[in-house]
Design a protein around this motif. Sequence first.
Motif, mmCIF file in Angstrom:
data_model
loop_
_atom_site.group_PDB
_atom_site.id
_atom_site.type_symbol
_atom_site.label_atom_id
_atom_site.label_comp_id
_atom_site.label_asym_id
_atom_site.label_seq_id
_atom_site.Cartn_x
_atom_site.Cartn_y
_atom_site.Cartn_z
ATOM 1 N N MET A 231 33.377 90.630 -39.329
ATOM 2 C CA MET A 231 32.332 91.402 -40.008
ATOM 3 C C MET A 231 31.206 91.773 -39.045
ATOM 4 O O MET A 231 30.549 92.809 -39.204
ATOM 5 C CB MET A 231 31.781 90.599 -41.183
ATOM 6 N N THR B 266 36.470 100.389 -48.616
ATOM 7 C CA THR B 266 36.743 98.941 -48.597
ATOM 8 C C THR B 266 36.703 98.348 -50.001
ATOM 9 O O THR B 266 37.320 97.314 -50.260
ATOM 10 C CB THR B 266 35.754 98.211 -47.680
ATOM 11 N N GLU C 42 33.164 88.098 -49.141
ATOM 12 C CA GLU C 42 32.666 89.222 -48.365
ATOM 13 C C GLU C 42 31.128 89.210 -48.322
ATOM 14 O O GLU C 42 30.530 89.537 -47.295
ATOM 15 C CB GLU C 42 33.174 90.555 -48.931
ATOM 16 N N VAL D 147 37.234 91.903 -47.336
ATOM 17 C CA VAL D 147 37.679 90.733 -46.577
ATOM 18 C C VAL D 147 37.964 89.507 -47.463
ATOM 19 O O VAL D 147 38.824 88.698 -47.132
ATOM 20 C CB VAL D 147 36.662 90.356 -45.482
ATOM 21 N N ASP E 61 32.378 96.050 -44.899
ATOM 22 C CA ASP E 61 33.745 95.834 -45.378
ATOM 23 C C ASP E 61 33.717 94.864 -46.557
ATOM 24 O O ASP E 61 33.431 93.678 -46.384
ATOM 25 C CB ASP E 61 34.625 95.275 -44.254
#
Length: 339
Positions: free
Chosen positions: A77, A142, A265, A90, A87
Motif C-alpha cells: 500500500m 479497486t 484495507e 487488499v 487500493d
Amino acid sequence: MTVVKDEPVAVAYGPEEPAGSGRGERLSALAQQHGALVALIAIAAVASLSFDSFATTGNIENMAVSSAFLAIVALGMTFVIITGGIDLSVGSVFVLGGVLAAWGSRHGTLVALLLPLAVCGLFGLVNGLLIARLRLAPFIVTLAAMLGARGVMLSITDEGADTYLVAEGSFFADLGQGKLLGIGVPVWITAALFVAGGVLLRRTRFGQHVYAVGGNEDAAALMGAPVARTKTLVYTLNGLLAGFAGALNAAWLDSGVTILGYGMELEAIAAVVIGGTLLSGGMGFVGGSLVGVLLLKVIQNVINQIGSLDSAYQQVVSGGFLVVVVIAQTWLARRRRAP
C-alpha cells in the motif's frame, strides 16, 4: 518536444530531507517523518510501566507475528499511496490468498505459494491496467476488485461454509508457525520484504519513477518516466504482497479462514499515513509504514490490557489517532511551505 524515455528523472525523491535553512523547518520535517516512531516509543514505554504482561516475551512475540501480515499488506500500500493512488481491494485479496493457499497446500508447498500469488497478482495487474491505461479512478476500480475477490473467495468456499485446512506436517505450515533464532518465521520474512522494498523504492530507477509519478504525474511523463507502466507495476506488486500475506496468514492459522480481511484495507491505509506517507502522493518511506503498523498493534494491545474497554474502542482509538496524524501532517506541510 522530444521525450527521452530512459533518461533518469531529475527530481527530488523519497522522504524529503530536512533541507530548509531554518531550524524550525528542519524540526517540522523530522516530526513529519518520525513522529510515529516517537509516539510508538512513548506509548510502549508507558504501557511497559503500567501493565506487567505488556513487555513479556510472549506478548511481544505475539504482537510481532500478528503484525507481520498487516505489515506486508501495508508495504504494498505504501507504493500505491506514494503514486497518489489507493487500493481498497487488499483486504479481500488477502483472504482470497489465504483460502487458495490452504487449498493448494494439499498439493505441495509450491502450489500453496504460487496459486495465491498468481490469482492475487492478476487482480493487482487488472487494477493497474484499468487505472493506468484507461485512467479510471482508483477508488472505483479497486472497490470493484474488492467485491470481485470476495465473490471468488465465497464461490470456492460454498459461501464460506467450507474451510480448507493446511496440510499437516508440510513445509508450508512451517513458514507460518516455525521459528528461527527464537523469532517467528513470518517476522523474518516481513523484515526481509521491507528491506527489499526499501531498496526498491530508494535505490532503483523504478523507485524514482514511483516518487515522480506521485509528485506530479504530468511532469514525470514530460521528463520521460513511464507513468502507465509504473502504476501498473505498483498495483500488481500490491496484489502480490496482499496475496502472499494471506498465504502466510493461512500457514500461521493452519487454515484459510474466510471471515478475515474485513477492514484490513483501511488498517493498511491508516498505518501507511500514520507512518508519514502523504495521501496526496510523492512522499513516503516503507520504514514509516512498518512503524505505523506497530503503533496500531501496540494501541490495540494496550486496550486489551486495560480489559474494561470493549474491543470496539480499538477502532475508535485508531481512527482518532489517524485524524490527529493527518491534521499534524497538514499543519507541518503548510508550515514548511510558508515563506
